[in-house]
Design an enzyme around this catalytic site. Structure first.
Site, PDB file in Angstrom:
ATOM      1  N   HIS A  82      14.794  32.913  45.466  1.00 39.46           N
ATOM      2  CA  HIS A  82      15.434  33.263  44.291  1.00 39.46           C
ATOM      3  C   HIS A  82      16.098  34.762  44.309  1.00 39.46           C
ATOM      4  CE1 HIS A  82      16.837  33.943  40.220  1.00 39.46           C
ATOM      5  NE2 HIS A  82      16.825  32.588  40.176  1.00 39.46           N
ATOM      6  N   HIS A 168      12.464  52.229  42.554  1.00 39.74           N
ATOM      7  CA  HIS A 168      10.994  52.233  42.656  1.00 39.74           C
ATOM      8  C   HIS A 168      10.614  51.874  43.910  1.00 39.74           C
ATOM      9  CE1 HIS A 168       6.616  51.817  41.995  1.00 39.74           C
ATOM     10  NE2 HIS A 168       6.533  52.789  40.794  1.00 39.74           N
ATOM     11  N   PRO A 169       9.726  52.568  44.760  1.00 45.75           N
ATOM     12  CA  PRO A 169       9.568  51.992  46.063  1.00 45.75           C
ATOM     13  C   PRO A 169       8.963  50.820  46.243  1.00 45.75           C
ATOM     14  CG  PRO A 169       8.186  53.996  45.509  1.00 45.75           C
ATOM     15  CD  PRO A 169       9.299  53.935  44.381  1.00 45.75           C
ATOM     16  N   THR A 170       8.048  50.396  45.073  1.00 52.51           N
ATOM     17  CA  THR A 170       7.616  49.014  45.140  1.00 52.51           C
ATOM     18  C   THR A 170       8.072  48.076  44.188  1.00 52.51           C
ATOM     19  OG1 THR A 170       5.462  49.655  44.040  1.00 52.51           O
ATOM     20  CG2 THR A 170       5.428  49.918  46.625  1.00 52.51           C
ATOM     21  N   ALA A 171       8.163  48.500  43.191  1.00 54.83           N
ATOM     22  CA  ALA A 171       8.722  47.796  41.808  1.00 54.83           C
ATOM     23  C   ALA A 171      10.052  47.824  41.576  1.00 54.83           C
ATOM     24  CB  ALA A 171       8.140  48.490  40.541  1.00 54.83           C
ATOM     25  N   GLY A 172      10.892  48.497  42.545  1.00 54.50           N
ATOM     26  CA  GLY A 172      12.306  48.241  42.572  1.00 54.50           C
ATOM     27  C   GLY A 172      13.038  48.636  41.217  1.00 54.50           C
TER      28      GLY A 172
END
Length: 298
Positions: A82, A168-172
């Protein structure tokens, strides 16, 4: 006068059961908020939650869920069929009872501000909350997905409504907005060829000349080895479910393929399902208000 708001946050996690159950527990522990439904799909690697509650309860739950997702879902390693751009990918608010769309827009802005300030995740407002017409369509906001979002956000046209000017580097990033009820509806095909699903999705979706109220893409479900036409039905009265199913059935036949089943993700208004029952049963002079028992009991 009780006000009820629905919220349907989508998370980029459909495999880790602990994370999914923790998200559910956050909703259950939030005062003034009720978890109606949640489901996860491993191929999509995505989960969809449906909550309803008071204005304050819904806002508190949405922010708490975003905080948990930001810590426990890592987009830099995420893989799924998705389209997605963030750990909590989208947070829509829907007016249910004694609440206006304008109030839901205000809720979305308050929640978006909190997420940006307290978590550091960039926020795009979409649908009725959109600050620009180009951001109304979620597909346009999400285009490029997580991997392409840094380059996209470097352009002036795609500065976020709230928060830092880079993902955000990991949370987008996350899209937050207000909208009318939407039905997430998928049609499974008797083939593993995703190109066939993509061709059919192109015919069905409004953006390429199909039904005005349908958004759709073709997806391959690896765990079932089948292709799927995955859709968002943004106005089930303007384009009913049965009409889309019948067009997909006809187009699939061109490739020697048939519909093996359909999937309803999350909740749907009863009328959307009853309209399809009326169509397939060919009920003459059907009166939804008078002939459905539950309508009288409720």
């Amino acid at each position: 006068m009780t006000k009820l708001v629905q919220c349907i946050p989508n998370f980029s996690e459909g495999i880790n059961s602990k994370v999914i159950e923790d998200l559910a527990d956050i909703v259950r522990a939030t005062a003034g908020c009720t978890l109606l439904d949640y489901s996860a799909d491993t191929s999509h690697n995505r989960s969809v939650f449906t909550l309803v509650g008071s204005v304050e309860g819904i806002k508190a739950a949405a922010v708490a869920l975003a905080k948990y997702a930001a810590v426990n879902i890592n987009m830099s390693t995420h893989v799924g069929e998705h389209p997605r751009m963030g750990a909590v990918d989208v947070i829509p608010f829907v007016p249910i009872k004694n609440v206006t769309m304008e109030e839901c827009v205000e809720i979305s802005k308050e929640v978006g501000t909190q997420i940006a300030e307290e978590i550091g995740i960039p926020v795009f407002l979409y649908e009725e909350s959109a600050s620009k017409e180009a951001r109304r369509n979620l597909a346009a906001v999400r285009k490029g997905q997580f991997e392409g979002m840094a380059e996209k956000m470097a352009k002036d046209a795609w500065k976020p409504d709230f928060g830092p000017a880079q993902p955000h580097p990991t949370a987008g990033v996350v899209a937050v907005g207000a909208r009318m009820p939407l039905i997430a509806f998928n049609v499974n095909l008797s083939t593993s060829d995703v190109n066939i699903a993509n061709n059919i999705a192109k015919i069905v979706r409004g953006s390429s000349g199909g039904f005005k109220h349908v958004k759709g893409i073709g997806i391959y479900l690896e765990d079932r080895n089948i292709a799927q036409v995955s859709m968002n039905m943004v106005n089930y009265e303007g384009t009913p479910l049965y009409r889309v199913v019948e067009l997909i059935r006809a187009e699939a036949a061109r490739y020697g393929v048939f519909v093996t089943g359909t999937e309803l993700i999350g909740l749907a208004p009863a009328k959307a399902l009853i309209d399809s029952a009326e169509y397939y049963l060919q009920i003459e002079d059907f009166d939804y208000g008078k002939q459905v028992l539950e309508n009288h009991l409720l």
